[in-house]
Design a protein around this motif. Sequence first.
Motif, PDB file in Angstrom:
ATOM      1  N   GLY A  61      41.508  44.948  43.194  1.00  0.00           N
ATOM      2  CA  GLY A  61      40.005  44.288  43.595  1.00  0.00           C
ATOM      3  C   GLY A  61      39.800  44.015  44.890  1.00  0.00           C
ATOM      4  O   GLY A  61      39.069  44.147  45.405  1.00  0.00           O
ATOM      5  N   ILE A  62      41.119  43.441  45.395  1.00  0.00           N
ATOM      6  CA  ILE A  62      41.058  43.025  46.866  1.00  0.00           C
ATOM      7  C   ILE A  62      40.706  44.445  47.793  1.00  0.00           C
ATOM      8  O   ILE A  62      40.033  44.542  48.582  1.00  0.00           O
ATOM      9  N   GLU A  63      41.248  45.520  47.247  1.00  0.00           N
ATOM     10  CA  GLU A  63      41.048  46.601  47.868  1.00  0.00           C
ATOM     11  C   GLU A  63      39.604  47.136  47.965  1.00  0.00           C
ATOM     12  O   GLU A  63      39.059  47.833  48.781  1.00  0.00           O
ATOM     13  N   VAL A  64      38.873  46.863  46.617  1.00  0.00           N
ATOM     14  CA  VAL A  64      37.347  47.220  46.573  1.00  0.00           C
ATOM     15  C   VAL A  64      36.745  46.418  47.294  1.00  0.00           C
ATOM     16  O   VAL A  64      35.633  46.675  47.998  1.00  0.00           O
ATOM     17  N   ILE A  65      37.103  45.138  47.628  1.00  0.00           N
ATOM     18  CA  ILE A  65      36.318  43.966  48.170  1.00  0.00           C
ATOM     19  C   ILE A  65      36.461  44.535  49.868  1.00  0.00           C
ATOM     20  O   ILE A  65      35.724  44.514  50.764  1.00  0.00           O
ATOM     21  N   PHE A  66      37.775  44.846  50.253  1.00  0.00           N
ATOM     22  CA  PHE A  66      38.031  45.530  51.560  1.00  0.00           C
ATOM     23  C   PHE A  66      36.921  46.720  51.774  1.00  0.00           C
ATOM     24  O   PHE A  66      36.222  46.949  52.934  1.00  0.00           O
ATOM     25  N   ALA A  67      36.858  47.635  50.939  1.00  0.00           N
ATOM     26  CA  ALA A  67      35.908  48.608  51.097  1.00  0.00           C
ATOM     27  C   ALA A  67      34.472  48.276  51.391  1.00  0.00           C
ATOM     28  O   ALA A  67      33.525  49.026  51.997  1.00  0.00           O
ATOM     29  N   VAL A  68      33.940  47.384  50.205  1.00  0.00           N
ATOM     30  CA  VAL A  68      32.681  46.880  50.509  1.00  0.00           C
ATOM     31  C   VAL A  68      32.487  46.183  51.959  1.00  0.00           C
ATOM     32  O   VAL A  68      31.475  46.480  52.222  1.00  0.00           O
ATOM     33  N   LEU A  69      33.291  45.473  52.419  1.00  0.00           N
ATOM     34  CA  LEU A  69      32.962  44.811  53.606  1.00  0.00           C
ATOM     35  C   LEU A  69      33.011  45.911  54.675  1.00  0.00           C
ATOM     36  O   LEU A  69      32.007  45.683  55.725  1.00  0.00           O
ATOM     37  N   VAL A  70      33.652  46.770  54.341  1.00  0.00           N
ATOM     38  CA  VAL A  70      33.565  47.864  55.560  1.00  0.00           C
ATOM     39  C   VAL A  70      32.243  48.594  55.365  1.00  0.00           C
ATOM     40  O   VAL A  70      31.650  48.819  56.657  1.00  0.00           O
ATOM     41  N   LEU A  84      29.321  39.429  60.443  1.00  0.00           N
ATOM     42  CA  LEU A  84      30.111  38.449  59.305  1.00  0.00           C
ATOM     43  C   LEU A  84      31.051  39.126  58.504  1.00  0.00           C
ATOM     44  O   LEU A  84      32.234  38.811  57.986  1.00  0.00           O
ATOM     45  N   ALA A  85      30.566  40.509  58.224  1.00  0.00           N
ATOM     46  CA  ALA A  85      31.257  41.213  57.262  1.00  0.00           C
ATOM     47  C   ALA A  85      32.955  41.568  57.824  1.00  0.00           C
ATOM     48  O   ALA A  85      33.686  41.344  57.124  1.00  0.00           O
ATOM     49  N   PHE A  86      32.812  41.843  59.142  1.00  0.00           N
ATOM     50  CA  PHE A  86      33.885  42.080  59.710  1.00  0.00           C
ATOM     51  C   PHE A  86      34.772  41.159  60.182  1.00  0.00           C
ATOM     52  O   PHE A  86      36.127  40.972  59.970  1.00  0.00           O
ATOM     53  N   GLN A  87      34.213  40.144  60.294  1.00  0.00           N
ATOM     54  CA  GLN A  87      34.786  38.827  60.545  1.00  0.00           C
ATOM     55  C   GLN A  87      35.384  38.139  59.043  1.00  0.00           C
ATOM     56  O   GLN A  87      36.855  37.924  59.322  1.00  0.00           O
ATOM     57  N   ALA A  88      34.996  38.394  58.092  1.00  0.00           N
ATOM     58  CA  ALA A  88      35.620  38.064  56.710  1.00  0.00           C
ATOM     59  C   ALA A  88      36.348  39.012  56.372  1.00  0.00           C
ATOM     60  O   ALA A  88      37.622  38.701  56.098  1.00  0.00           O
ATOM     61  N   LEU A  89      36.411  40.321  56.626  1.00  0.00           N
ATOM     62  CA  LEU A  89      37.562  41.247  56.375  1.00  0.00           C
ATOM     63  C   LEU A  89      38.812  40.968  57.310  1.00  0.00           C
ATOM     64  O   LEU A  89      39.901  40.832  56.937  1.00  0.00           O
ATOM     65  N   GLY A  90      38.738  40.810  58.605  1.00  0.00           N
ATOM     66  CA  GLY A  90      39.767  40.414  59.210  1.00  0.00           C
ATOM     67  C   GLY A  90      40.527  39.069  59.223  1.00  0.00           C
ATOM     68  O   GLY A  90      41.691  38.806  59.259  1.00  0.00           O
ATOM     69  N   THR A  91      39.865  38.016  58.398  1.00  0.00           N
ATOM     70  CA  THR A  91      40.441  36.839  58.414  1.00  0.00           C
ATOM     71  C   THR A  91      40.686  36.567  56.961  1.00  0.00           C
ATOM     72  O   THR A  91      42.002  35.888  56.873  1.00  0.00           O
ATOM     73  N   PHE A  92      40.110  36.996  56.089  1.00  0.00           N
ATOM     74  CA  PHE A  92      40.541  36.578  54.569  1.00  0.00           C
ATOM     75  C   PHE A  92      41.220  37.749  53.636  1.00  0.00           C
ATOM     76  O   PHE A  92      41.622  37.271  52.534  1.00  0.00           O
ATOM     77  N   VAL A  93      41.167  38.991  54.207  1.00  0.00           N
ATOM     78  CA  VAL A  93      41.517  39.939  53.094  1.00  0.00           C
ATOM     79  C   VAL A  93      43.022  40.442  53.013  1.00  0.00           C
ATOM     80  O   VAL A  93      43.551  40.439  52.067  1.00  0.00           O
ATOM     81  N   VAL A  94      43.477  40.305  54.222  1.00  0.00           N
ATOM     82  CA  VAL A  94      44.759  40.836  54.242  1.00  0.00           C
ATOM     83  C   VAL A  94      46.281  39.873  53.704  1.00  0.00           C
ATOM     84  O   VAL A  94      46.925  40.426  52.749  1.00  0.00           O
ATOM     85  N   THR A  95      45.853  38.824  53.773  1.00  0.00           N
ATOM     86  CA  THR A  95      47.080  37.790  53.285  1.00  0.00           C
ATOM     87  C   THR A  95      46.875  37.814  51.771  1.00  0.00           C
ATOM     88  O   THR A  95      47.770  37.895  50.843  1.00  0.00           O
ATOM     89  N   PRO A  96      45.519  37.815  50.955  1.00  0.00           N
ATOM     90  CA  PRO A  96      45.618  37.869  49.530  1.00  0.00           C
ATOM     91  C   PRO A  96      46.077  39.188  49.077  1.00  0.00           C
ATOM     92  O   PRO A  96      46.532  39.079  48.090  1.00  0.00           O
ATOM     93  N   MET A  97      45.822  40.271  49.816  1.00  0.00           N
ATOM     94  CA  MET A  97      46.133  41.457  49.581  1.00  0.00           C
ATOM     95  C   MET A  97      47.724  41.513  49.564  1.00  0.00           C
ATOM     96  O   MET A  97      48.589  42.493  48.659  1.00  0.00           O
ATOM     97  N   LEU A  98      48.334  41.330  50.518  1.00  0.00           N
ATOM     98  CA  LEU A  98      49.814  41.305  50.526  1.00  0.00           C
ATOM     99  C   LEU A  98      50.367  40.278  49.516  1.00  0.00           C
ATOM    100  O   LEU A  98      51.455  40.917  49.017  1.00  0.00           O
ATOM    101  N   THR A  99      50.009  39.519  49.464  1.00  0.00           N
ATOM    102  CA  THR A  99      50.448  38.530  48.246  1.00  0.00           C
ATOM    103  C   THR A  99      50.285  39.366  46.728  1.00  0.00           C
ATOM    104  O   THR A  99      51.473  39.402  46.034  1.00  0.00           O
TER     105      THR A  99
END
Length: 207
Positions: A61-70, A84-99
């Motif tokens: 699901g997080i990978e799908v969100i990543f693709a949508v934001l891109v 805003l999409a790129f800021q959200a991508l860089g701020t909020f996506v990677v940590t939940p993805m790694l978790t």
Amino acid sequence: MSTPANAAASSARASSAAASSVAASNAAAATTRARARPWLTPRWRKAVLVLHILGAGAWIGIEVIFAVLVLVGWLSPDAQLAGLAFQALGTFVVTPMLTAGLVTLATGLLLGLGTQWGLTRFWWVFVKLVLTVVMAVLIVVALQPDMPAVVAQGEAIAAGAAPGAELRTLFFPPAVSLAALTFATTLAVAKPWGRMRGAGGRSQSRW
């Protein structure tokens, strides 16, 4: 010339050697079964399996969100929304993805070590493990270090600057990860290829 006594002695030695060989074979088989015996109880195995499925589902699901934001960042005619999409991508996506990736990896290791599937007894388990490790490592070494630059680019785009060329490569990580995760899910369902060479015993556990 062989006497009855010598023949009897030879027969006794042969019988003793055969008995010793059988005993050694039985002891080796017992050791193999002991090592293969699962230590996760059915209740714990089901609990770990649920966590494994949830972790993998969250990761997808997080990978799908990543693709949508891109895609929003690329295609939106609104500079504010794209930034805003790129800021959200860089701020909020990677940590939940790694978790999610680490949860998937940890629970997969527990299921492999704690059940008769093992980690290196079946090709599908081994390949799935390698894929998970590689993707988790890539998040840390290839994706996470670039996120501050993505945030800075998003802020610049929102302020009216043109998108940088490096942002066009951001679609590759979710595309590759989604393909790999789909393949890993297919392996878990189909369980192809059978046993690895040298892996003995019979698996009784079912995921």
